[in-house]
Design an enzyme around this catalytic site. Sequence first.
Site, short mmCIF file in Angstrom:
data_model
loop_
_atom_site.label_atom_id
_atom_site.label_comp_id
_atom_site.label_asym_id
_atom_site.label_seq_id
_atom_site.Cartn_x
_atom_site.Cartn_y
_atom_site.Cartn_z
N THR A 86 0.85 -1.19 0.00
CA THR A 86 0.00 0.00 0.00
C THR A 86 0.89 1.25 0.00
O THR A 86 2.11 1.14 0.00
CB THR A 86 -0.88 0.04 1.27
OG1 THR A 86 -0.02 0.28 2.40
CG2 THR A 86 -1.63 -1.26 1.48
N HIS A 88 1.26 3.21 2.42
CA HIS A 88 1.68 3.54 3.79
C HIS A 88 3.15 3.95 3.82
O HIS A 88 3.54 4.90 4.51
CB HIS A 88 1.45 2.31 4.68
CG HIS A 88 1.63 2.56 6.14
ND1 HIS A 88 0.79 3.37 6.88
CD2 HIS A 88 2.57 2.13 7.02
CE1 HIS A 88 1.20 3.41 8.13
NE2 HIS A 88 2.28 2.67 8.24
N PHE A 113 19.84 12.37 8.73
CA PHE A 113 18.84 11.47 8.15
C PHE A 113 19.50 10.14 7.78
O PHE A 113 20.05 9.98 6.69
CB PHE A 113 18.22 12.15 6.92
CG PHE A 113 17.13 11.36 6.26
CD1 PHE A 113 15.96 11.08 6.93
CD2 PHE A 113 17.27 10.91 4.95
CE1 PHE A 113 14.93 10.36 6.31
CE2 PHE A 113 16.25 10.20 4.32
CZ PHE A 113 15.09 9.92 5.00
N1 INI Z 1 7.93 2.12 10.26
C1 INI Z 1 9.20 1.96 9.83
O1 INI Z 1 10.14 2.42 10.47
N2 INI Z 1 9.45 1.26 8.69
C2 INI Z 1 8.44 0.74 7.93
O2 INI Z 1 8.74 0.10 6.89
C3 INI Z 1 7.09 0.91 8.36
N3 INI Z 1 6.03 0.36 7.59
O3 INI Z 1 6.27 -0.18 6.52
O4 INI Z 1 4.86 0.42 7.97
C4 INI Z 1 6.87 1.62 9.56
N4 INI Z 1 5.61 1.81 10.02
C5 INI Z 1 5.34 2.23 11.37
C6 INI Z 1 5.33 3.73 11.52
O5 INI Z 1 6.67 4.23 11.49
C7 INI Z 1 4.72 4.15 12.85
O6 INI Z 1 5.43 3.56 13.91
C8 INI Z 1 3.23 3.75 12.97
O7 INI Z 1 2.50 4.19 11.86
C9 INI Z 1 2.62 4.40 14.26
O8 INI Z 1 2.64 5.83 14.16
#
Ligand code: INI
Length: 156
Positions: A86, A88, A113
């Site tokens: 997705t 996301h 970064f």
């Molecule tokens: N967070 C990451 O650090 N890497 C990812 O690949 C990832 N994916 O793919 O979903 C990810 N999601 C979590 C996000 O950073 C937050 O912790 C979550 O949405 C709560 O706010």
Amino acid sequence: MIIHQGTLSPPAGRFAIVAARFNQEIVARLVEGARTGLAKHGLADDCMELAWVPGSFEIPLAALGLAESGKYAAIICLGAVIRGDTDHYDYVASGAATGIAQVALKTGVPVIFGVLTCDTEEQALDRAGGKEGNKGFDAALAAIEMVNLLRQLPGK
Ligand code: INI
């Protein structure tokens, strides 16, 4: 012409690492890379602090608190965002990148970064101590260079 260039000599001050637990196996390698990068450039382990956050999206808020405390010469942000099915990924990656840049600009503290943004886990592993090096190590060097550069440049 006067040329300003940050060196890699060890600056006085403490270094904070903010690391995302999401994809922790990869991020732990970045943390080790950053620690090695700082140590290889003369920084003692007791000058380093590490804060874990749930995911890369949470990195900027933790980095902001650390930067605003005035206790750190630089903040090194480490995470691994890996593309899924997705969109996301796009929100997490751009939230992390924009937020980290904002913290640096708001506080004047170098906030580095070191968040991988990859299509696959293999690409991320390659950049976390694999065939493409260790971006945590590179982030540590960028932190040292920026601390030394900003201490040379005219300030406010
Ligand atoms: N967070 C990451 O650090 N890497 C990812 O690949 C990832 N994916 O793919 O979903 C990810 N999601 C979590 C996000 O950073 C937050 O912790 C979550 O949405 C709560 O706010």
